[in-house]
Design an enzyme around this catalytic site. Structure first.
Site, mmCIF file in Angstrom:
data_model
loop_
_atom_site.group_PDB
_atom_site.id
_atom_site.type_symbol
_atom_site.label_atom_id
_atom_site.label_comp_id
_atom_site.label_asym_id
_atom_site.label_seq_id
_atom_site.Cartn_x
_atom_site.Cartn_y
_atom_site.Cartn_z
ATOM 1 N N ASP A 12 11.117 83.017 -13.428
ATOM 2 C CA ASP A 12 11.975 82.264 -12.510
ATOM 3 C C ASP A 12 12.228 82.994 -11.190
ATOM 4 O O ASP A 12 13.286 82.840 -10.578
ATOM 5 C CB ASP A 12 13.316 81.914 -13.168
ATOM 6 C CG ASP A 12 13.149 80.974 -14.352
ATOM 7 O OD1 ASP A 12 12.209 80.147 -14.317
ATOM 8 O OD2 ASP A 12 13.953 81.066 -15.297
ATOM 9 N N ALA A 13 11.239 83.771 -10.754
ATOM 10 C CA ALA A 13 11.356 84.452 -9.458
ATOM 11 C C ALA A 13 11.027 83.521 -8.300
ATOM 12 O O ALA A 13 11.324 83.844 -7.147
ATOM 13 C CB ALA A 13 10.437 85.676 -9.419
ATOM 14 N N LYS A 15 7.708 81.821 -8.304
ATOM 15 C CA LYS A 15 6.256 81.855 -8.133
ATOM 16 C C LYS A 15 5.679 80.502 -7.758
ATOM 17 O O LYS A 15 4.860 80.393 -6.851
ATOM 18 C CB LYS A 15 5.568 82.353 -9.412
ATOM 19 C CG LYS A 15 5.776 83.805 -9.752
ATOM 20 C CD LYS A 15 4.903 84.239 -10.915
ATOM 21 C CE LYS A 15 5.071 83.395 -12.145
ATOM 22 N NZ LYS A 15 6.463 83.440 -12.686
ATOM 23 N N LYS A 37 -3.110 77.315 -12.820
ATOM 24 C CA LYS A 37 -2.127 77.880 -13.742
ATOM 25 C C LYS A 37 -2.833 78.000 -15.089
ATOM 26 O O LYS A 37 -2.675 77.152 -15.966
ATOM 27 C CB LYS A 37 -0.905 76.966 -13.830
ATOM 28 C CG LYS A 37 0.223 77.469 -14.710
ATOM 29 C CD LYS A 37 1.119 78.430 -13.984
ATOM 30 C CE LYS A 37 2.344 78.763 -14.838
ATOM 31 N NZ LYS A 37 3.189 79.784 -14.177
ATOM 32 N N SER A 41 3.468 78.137 -20.812
ATOM 33 C CA SER A 41 4.336 77.726 -21.912
ATOM 34 C C SER A 41 5.524 76.994 -21.295
ATOM 35 O O SER A 41 5.800 77.117 -20.113
ATOM 36 C CB SER A 41 4.785 78.937 -22.734
ATOM 37 O OG SER A 41 5.395 79.915 -21.911
ATOM 38 N N GLU A 116 -1.923 81.281 -10.339
ATOM 39 C CA GLU A 116 -0.549 81.681 -10.635
ATOM 40 C C GLU A 116 -0.423 82.200 -12.058
ATOM 41 O O GLU A 116 -0.864 81.554 -13.014
ATOM 42 C CB GLU A 116 0.403 80.498 -10.438
ATOM 43 C CG GLU A 116 1.868 80.873 -10.665
ATOM 44 C CD GLU A 116 2.792 79.688 -10.603
ATOM 45 O OE1 GLU A 116 3.745 79.642 -11.402
ATOM 46 O OE2 GLU A 116 2.569 78.794 -9.754
ATOM 47 N N GLY A 119 5.449 84.425 -15.763
ATOM 48 C CA GLY A 119 6.400 85.523 -15.827
ATOM 49 C C GLY A 119 6.050 86.627 -14.857
ATOM 50 O O GLY A 119 5.592 86.375 -13.739
ATOM 51 N N ARG A 210 17.332 79.162 -0.309
ATOM 52 C CA ARG A 210 17.601 78.302 -1.456
ATOM 53 C C ARG A 210 17.393 76.841 -1.068
ATOM 54 O O ARG A 210 17.998 76.358 -0.103
ATOM 55 C CB ARG A 210 19.037 78.516 -1.932
ATOM 56 C CG ARG A 210 19.365 77.808 -3.241
ATOM 57 C CD ARG A 210 18.654 78.452 -4.401
ATOM 58 N NE ARG A 210 19.108 77.895 -5.679
ATOM 59 C CZ ARG A 210 18.605 78.245 -6.850
ATOM 60 N NH1 ARG A 210 17.641 79.146 -6.913
ATOM 61 N NH2 ARG A 210 19.071 77.718 -7.963
#
Length: 233
Positions: A12-13, A15, A37, A41, A116, A119, A210
């Site tokens: 959840d950075a 990417k 990708k 998961s 990509e 994690g 954001r």
């Protein structure tokens, strides 16, 4: 033609936001694109099979269009570490399988291909291989997505050191503001960004503020406004 592997400082950075934003920026510049990708998961069951939201976002920014199985060949339902999700599905992930599915796509003639990860850099595939080994086997330069939150400086520097220790070039990094409180002190926020720019051995491609949640293509277009394309040399 340029291809890069995209990793993050953590889950959840940001990417997918950065990856789809870079693809959208490339399309805006008239370039052909492909977002991959290979492993995901956290997928939902649909009439067409398991589908991952991040992979769908990359599919939406791939031009000319590519089918879903090309974008995301290995899918697992639980939103857990991929090697554990595969184990629950009765599978053992193998690097050779990911390389076999990904390498030919790097030769598809697209102007920009982004692969990509899942994690962070050291996500395991199995007991002996990591997902980062895919970037090593493919010889891809790496783009690092820094999730801007407390602790990100150390996370970013450690990830950059690991990438270089694996013999790969860190071609650029991008920040994604995942914690709005991190920017609540404007001067401190600027100092944190300045520290990242001074200590990471690659250029900053942009810092995404954001963004309000929305449809994937709209978020990619918004992210593209903050980003510059990496140097493919």
């Amino acid at each position: 033609m340029s291809a890069f592997f995209v990793t993050g400082t953590d889950t959840d950075a940001g990417k997918t936001l950065v990856t789809s934003g870079l693809l959208a920026r490339a399309r805006r510049n008239g370039l052909t694109t492909l977002g991959l990708k290979p492993l995901a998961s956290g997928c939902e069951a649909t009439a067409e099979g398991l589908r991952n939201a991040d992979a769908l976002a990359l599919q939406g920014q791939s031009h000319p269009a590519a089918d879903y199985d090309t974008i995301n060949p290995f899918t697992f339902a639980p939103a857990i570490a991929p090697h554990l999700a595969a184990r629950r599905a009765g599978m053992i992930l193998a690097l050779d399988d990911l390389v076999e599915r990904t390498r030919p796509l790097l030769e598809s003639g697209r102007d920009l291909t982004l692969v990509e990860g899942a994690g962070g850099w050291r996500v395991p595939l199995n007991e002996h291989e990591d997902l980062s080994d895919l970037a090593v086997r493919l010889g891809l330069p790496v783009l690092l997505v820094v999730g801007l939150r407390l602790g990100c400086i150390s996370h970013a520097r450690l990830t950059a050191e690991a990438i270089q220790a694996d013999g790969l070039r860190l071609a650029g990094w991008a920040g994604s503001l995942v914690d709005p409180e991190f920017a609540s002190d404007a001067a401190l926020y600027r100092d944190n960004l300045a520290t990242l720019e001074a200590t990471l051995p690659a250029p900053c491609l942009g810092v995404i503020q954001r963004l309000a949640a929305g449809e994937a293509s709209a978020m990619a277009a918004a992210a593209a406004n903050y980003l510059e394309l990496p140097d493919g040399d």
